[in-house]
Scaffold this motif. Structure first.
Motif, short mmCIF file in Angstrom:
data_model
loop_
_atom_site.label_atom_id
_atom_site.label_comp_id
_atom_site.label_asym_id
_atom_site.label_seq_id
_atom_site.Cartn_x
_atom_site.Cartn_y
_atom_site.Cartn_z
N SER A 1 -2.30 -1.60 -4.98
CA SER A 1 -3.38 -2.21 -4.19
C SER A 1 -3.00 -2.27 -2.71
N CYS A 2 -1.79 -1.88 -2.38
CA CYS A 2 -1.31 -1.90 -1.00
C CYS A 2 -1.37 -0.48 -0.41
N PRO A 3 -1.60 -0.36 0.89
CA PRO A 3 -1.61 0.98 1.49
C PRO A 3 -0.23 1.64 1.42
N GLY A 4 -0.21 2.93 1.13
CA GLY A 4 1.05 3.66 1.08
C GLY A 4 0.88 5.03 0.44
N PRO A 5 1.97 5.78 0.35
CA PRO A 5 1.88 7.14 -0.22
C PRO A 5 1.78 7.15 -1.75
N TYR A 6 2.11 6.07 -2.43
CA TYR A 6 2.05 5.96 -3.90
C TYR A 6 2.86 7.04 -4.60
N TYR A 7 4.00 7.35 -4.05
CA TYR A 7 4.84 8.40 -4.64
C TYR A 7 6.30 8.10 -4.37
N CYS A 8 7.15 8.37 -5.35
CA CYS A 8 8.60 8.27 -5.19
C CYS A 8 9.21 9.64 -5.50
N CYS B 1 2.06 -4.25 1.59
CA CYS B 1 0.94 -5.19 1.72
C CYS B 1 1.28 -6.22 2.78
N SER B 2 0.45 -6.32 3.78
CA SER B 2 0.63 -7.36 4.78
C SER B 2 -0.46 -8.41 4.58
N SER B 3 -0.33 -9.53 5.22
CA SER B 3 -1.30 -10.62 5.12
C SER B 3 -1.45 -11.14 3.70
N VAL B 4 -0.33 -11.29 2.99
CA VAL B 4 -0.35 -11.81 1.62
C VAL B 4 -0.31 -13.34 1.66
N SER B 5 -1.28 -13.95 1.05
CA SER B 5 -1.37 -15.41 1.03
C SER B 5 -0.51 -16.00 -0.07
N PRO B 6 -0.05 -17.25 0.08
CA PRO B 6 0.65 -17.92 -1.02
C PRO B 6 -0.27 -17.99 -2.23
N THR C 1 3.86 -18.03 6.58
CA THR C 1 2.88 -17.16 5.94
C THR C 1 1.94 -16.63 7.00
N PRO C 2 1.25 -15.54 6.77
CA PRO C 2 1.19 -14.77 5.53
C PRO C 2 2.45 -13.95 5.32
N TYR C 3 2.70 -13.62 4.06
CA TYR C 3 3.86 -12.81 3.70
C TYR C 3 3.55 -11.32 3.83
N THR C 4 4.61 -10.53 3.83
CA THR C 4 4.50 -9.08 3.70
C THR C 4 5.29 -8.69 2.45
N VAL C 5 4.69 -7.89 1.59
CA VAL C 5 5.38 -7.39 0.40
C VAL C 5 5.56 -5.89 0.58
N TYR D 1 3.86 -24.11 -3.36
CA TYR D 1 5.21 -23.73 -2.99
C TYR D 1 5.31 -22.28 -2.54
N GLY D 2 4.20 -21.62 -2.34
CA GLY D 2 4.22 -20.28 -1.80
C GLY D 2 4.49 -19.19 -2.80
N GLY D 3 4.12 -19.40 -4.04
CA GLY D 3 4.37 -18.40 -5.06
C GLY D 3 3.54 -17.14 -4.85
N VAL D 4 4.11 -16.02 -5.25
CA VAL D 4 3.43 -14.74 -5.22
C VAL D 4 3.68 -14.07 -6.57
N THR D 5 2.64 -13.51 -7.18
CA THR D 5 2.79 -12.78 -8.43
C THR D 5 2.82 -11.30 -8.10
N LEU D 6 3.88 -10.63 -8.57
CA LEU D 6 4.08 -9.21 -8.32
C LEU D 6 3.83 -8.42 -9.59
N ILE D 7 3.06 -7.34 -9.49
CA ILE D 7 2.83 -6.46 -10.63
C ILE D 7 3.10 -5.02 -10.19
N ASN D 8 4.02 -4.39 -10.92
CA ASN D 8 4.30 -2.98 -10.66
C ASN D 8 3.37 -2.15 -11.54
N ASP D 9 2.25 -1.75 -10.97
CA ASP D 9 1.28 -0.94 -11.72
C ASP D 9 1.46 0.55 -11.43
#
Length: 132
Positions: free
Chosen positions: A106-113, A93-98, A76-80, A17-25
């Motif tokens: 684990s996704c490219p970015g500045p990793y800062y808020c 994150c692009s190209s996220v599979s179900p 799909t693929p999804y983008t998160v 059903y296209g589930g994605v598990t998200l973890i805020n690390d």
């Protein structure tokens, strides 16, 4: 044995059903936006630092129109997109599979808020922390 079989079937169902598990690390409160391959909004989840949420794609609850999908069409693929509470981007994150596990770090970015501006006792923004 029944428990193991049940868990395997549940995992397969989530993937189907296209589930994605998200973890805020990250150490920040982040919002995860899930989009289809063409940028159509599917879901949004707010995650506290260290929190994990499963997002099962339910197309009935979105504004996604049911096109006449053929064998050559997919959402799909999804983008998160991981966004900070101040509106900035933490990572993407692009190209996220179900069925994928997606961690903010684990996704490219500045990793800062950016921190929110500090306010004085009267609720006004302090000159040294306000944006100009």
């Amino acid at each position: 044995m029944r428990l193991l079989t049940t868990l395997i079937l549940l995992a397969l169902q989530v993937c189907a059903y296209g589930g994605v598990t998200l973890i805020n690390d990250s150490p920040f409160v982040l919002t995860a936006l899930i989009q289809t391959y063409d940028g159509t909004f599917l879901a949004q989840k707010v995650l506290q630092p260290g929190e994990q949420k499963n997002q099962v794609t339910n197309l009935k609850s979105t504004e996604l129109k049911k096109p006449n999908y053929g064998y050559d069409t997919s959402i799909t693929p999804y983008t998160v997109i991981w966004k900070c509470s101040n509106g900035g981007y933490y990572s993407v994150c692009s190209s996220v599979s179900p069925g994928a596990l997606v961690k903010a770090n684990s996704c490219p970015g500045p990793y800062y808020c950016k921190p929110k501006p500090k306010k004085d006792k009267k609720g006004k923004c302090c000159p040294s922390t306000c944006e100009k």
